[in-house]
Design a protein around this motif. Sequence first.
Motif, PDB file in Angstrom:
ATOM      1  N   VAL A  28      28.052  19.278 -29.139  1.00  0.00           N
ATOM      2  CA  VAL A  28      29.327  19.145 -28.440  1.00  0.00           C
ATOM      3  C   VAL A  28      30.402  19.896 -29.224  1.00  0.00           C
ATOM      4  O   VAL A  28      30.591  19.651 -30.416  1.00  0.00           O
ATOM      5  N   GLU A  32      35.325  20.187 -26.284  1.00  0.00           N
ATOM      6  CA  GLU A  32      34.596  19.305 -25.374  1.00  0.00           C
ATOM      7  C   GLU A  32      34.736  17.851 -25.808  1.00  0.00           C
ATOM      8  O   GLU A  32      34.910  16.953 -24.967  1.00  0.00           O
ATOM      9  N   ARG A  35      38.022  16.607 -24.785  1.00  0.00           N
ATOM     10  CA  ARG A  35      38.070  16.359 -23.349  1.00  0.00           C
ATOM     11  C   ARG A  35      37.408  15.024 -23.006  1.00  0.00           C
ATOM     12  O   ARG A  35      37.880  14.294 -22.129  1.00  0.00           O
ATOM     13  N   TYR A  52      27.142  12.395 -22.612  1.00  0.00           N
ATOM     14  CA  TYR A  52      27.887  13.642 -22.439  1.00  0.00           C
ATOM     15  C   TYR A  52      27.221  14.806 -23.174  1.00  0.00           C
ATOM     16  O   TYR A  52      27.227  15.940 -22.692  1.00  0.00           O
ATOM     17  N   TRP A  56      26.243  17.696 -20.716  1.00  0.00           N
ATOM     18  CA  TRP A  56      27.084  18.881 -20.850  1.00  0.00           C
ATOM     19  C   TRP A  56      26.386  19.983 -21.639  1.00  0.00           C
ATOM     20  O   TRP A  56      26.995  20.997 -21.962  1.00  0.00           O
ATOM     21  N   LYS A  63      27.032  25.404 -17.837  1.00  0.00           N
ATOM     22  CA  LYS A  63      28.463  25.623 -18.063  1.00  0.00           C
ATOM     23  C   LYS A  63      28.832  27.081 -18.288  1.00  0.00           C
ATOM     24  O   LYS A  63      29.967  27.469 -18.028  1.00  0.00           O
ATOM     25  N   GLY A 395      31.439  18.783 -15.589  1.00  0.00           N
ATOM     26  CA  GLY A 395      31.376  19.197 -16.981  1.00  0.00           C
ATOM     27  C   GLY A 395      32.154  20.476 -17.207  1.00  0.00           C
ATOM     28  O   GLY A 395      32.749  21.046 -16.286  1.00  0.00           O
ATOM     29  N   PRO A 396      32.172  20.951 -18.434  1.00  0.00           N
ATOM     30  CA  PRO A 396      32.919  22.169 -18.743  1.00  0.00           C
ATOM     31  C   PRO A 396      32.365  23.374 -17.991  1.00  0.00           C
ATOM     32  O   PRO A 396      31.160  23.468 -17.748  1.00  0.00           O
TER      33      PRO A 396
END
Length: 765
Positions: A28, A32, A35, A52, A56, A63, A395-396
């Motif tokens: 991560v 992120e 966030r 996450y 993610w 992403k 997600g991103p």
Amino acid sequence: MPEQPQLDTVATAQRTPDNPQPYSELGVADDEYERIRRILGRRPTAAELAIYSVMWSEHCSYKSSKVHLRQFGEKAPHSDALLVGMGENAGVVDVGEGRAVTFKIESHNHPSYVEPHQGAATGVGGIVRDILTMGARPVAVMDALRFGPLDAPDTRRVLPGVVSGISFYGNCLGLPNIGGELGFGAGYAANPLVNALCVGVMRHEDIQLAQAPGPGNKVVLFGATTGPDGIGGASVLASATFDDESHAKRPSVQVGDPFLEKLLIECSLELYRDGLVVGIQDLGAAGVSCATTELAAGGTGGMRIELDRVPLRDSTLTPEEILMSESQERMMAVVEPERLEEFTATCRRWNIQAAVIGEVTDVTPEEAERGGRLVMTWNGETVVDLPPRTASDEGPVYERPYARPPEQDALQADTPDRLARPEDDEELREQVLRVLAAPGVCDPGWVTGQYDSYVRGDTVLSAPHDGGMIRVGEDGDRGIALATDGNGRYTRLDPYAGTQAAFAEAYRNVAATGARPLAVTNCLNFGSPEDPGVMWQFAESTRGLADACRTMGTPVTGGNVSFYNQTGDSAINPSPVIGVLGVIDDVHARLTTAFPPRGDGARVLLLGTSGEELGGSVWAEVVHGHLGGLPPRVDLDAEAALARLLSAAADDRLLATAHDVSDGGLAVALAESAMRGGVGCSVRVEEPFADLFGESGARAVVVVLPEEEESFARLCREHGVPATEIGTIGGSALTVNYPDGGFSIDLDTLRRTHEGTLPAVLDAE
């Protein structure tokens, strides 16, 4: 006894906002993590951070690729055949007579390098469950494989393990392996590509979706128990660049049990048949994290899960480990309470463990606005409270910078024109044999011979023919054909045109079986998205495929992106693998690549237009170790016309043989058809070097039935496809004549050359 770590609950997270967390170790990024804190209004618990981190990850969230993959929807051609498109576990296509087919291809590259047998085996298991989740019976598999140089020590470790894993899992499931690809190249030395495809068949009304409707419905986890194997497996391994520590990641590779998966398949199909499931999701990458967030997000947006009710085979697992585990052969279903006893009774009958671990909940308008509400407890303590859509769908999204690499112009300018060409008949003959023996061209029988291609009894065509074909129903003769293709040399020279060439070849291979191409799946294998040059390759590749699919009317139904296929700064050649599915009304009309053994005197025709196109060719690579210039020009209109012609000729029973011309050119196509039919041919060409080794697209070699020559000529004119008679069938040699000479190679020499490459290295190992 060692002291147990304190449970990190939501209440604890609220009281200790500044507790340090190992988010970077979980992949991560700093922004992120911030966030996540903003979404939750606090720091995440350890279990929430686990969710996450895997959801993610590059592997699960796409992403870095989403902004480019959107083209497949924006440019999607209208198709009455498309029943379910991108966004579900796999696409679904109408093939007529009330039947539907679902198919998809996915990668298991990094796990297969770390632990070849289990990595490849669980790649097959995972894609089979994706197909099962759509409500279909899996009926066949294929695989597209890339390895380093054949004689490299690491290839001799990885290749046999990958093949044994694929054969072990598929054979034990009783699924025929009906084709695929086998390629080699220096760039894949530490980054093998293991792309697995599965296809399934169902009735239209059998389609299942990943959703959790109906507050009060029960969430049931069924199948294998959850263990520590594969914790963060695909999601972690596929989201980072390889380095010297890669082999230390063996515990991250999942372990498969095909016998349990076979029971799970039959159990699931019975559950579907009896209407006992209102939502279903398999547990692949990201495990419970993925299944719960995606089911919740696809339904009311609410779900409550009791993690301590998850059946474990290791009682020491923590909530975050349970959430990250990628133990195989597991499914999650949403079941109405009044049907729960029937559901569990069916599971017991198939000896499948099932446990109710939660229920679907309603959400307030405010919670729905935030993305729903997923709550998880551990022994009564709340360890997860998050909006599931923020993990599964929101997600991103990165717009990674991309730029054409500075060396691209020099690469394209270094054309094969400067390479020495054969000076006489004997040298030309010798080079034909060298190309035929090349590891990426030679007979793949050492590999495909380990797969059961005919189990279930519905296989019509399998390797080494241009495409695989199976009958799709017991009450008729309708069939489907599949082919996968990719060419990393072409895409390295021009990612846009190279990807279109891969699509065109798969499309042509399906057409060469007599089927009508309908739809596309893809597995996009690239280096690090953090490299602007790699992202340029990816952007051009996706643009090329989207444009080609729009032109040809074949929608992309789904697929997979595999990034970080590189070791250190060294990336693989961009390697999009394209799968095409087609339908044929009567499998008895199918075409094969073999010359007819009793066809002496039958005419051999070359369809399409040839040119001296040698950029990225097998000849340039094998004879000179050269890669440069431009790949063959792609003419999609010509490809479409050729495909329509081949399908119509098959329907009218005009041809005895059809074989596409691709890797290695006309020389390889003629040699393969001769060897497969056990009969030679005599042909005449005008420009021997260019005609034999050039790799122009939209071409095929066909043998016309003697009594149908006039009908086929008329059909060629109707479809606007050039047809040139180049010779006849007969004898026991491949004989090539041209204005200044000629040569001949007997079938025994062709076979020894073609079939000897892999055994010489792998059997010795």
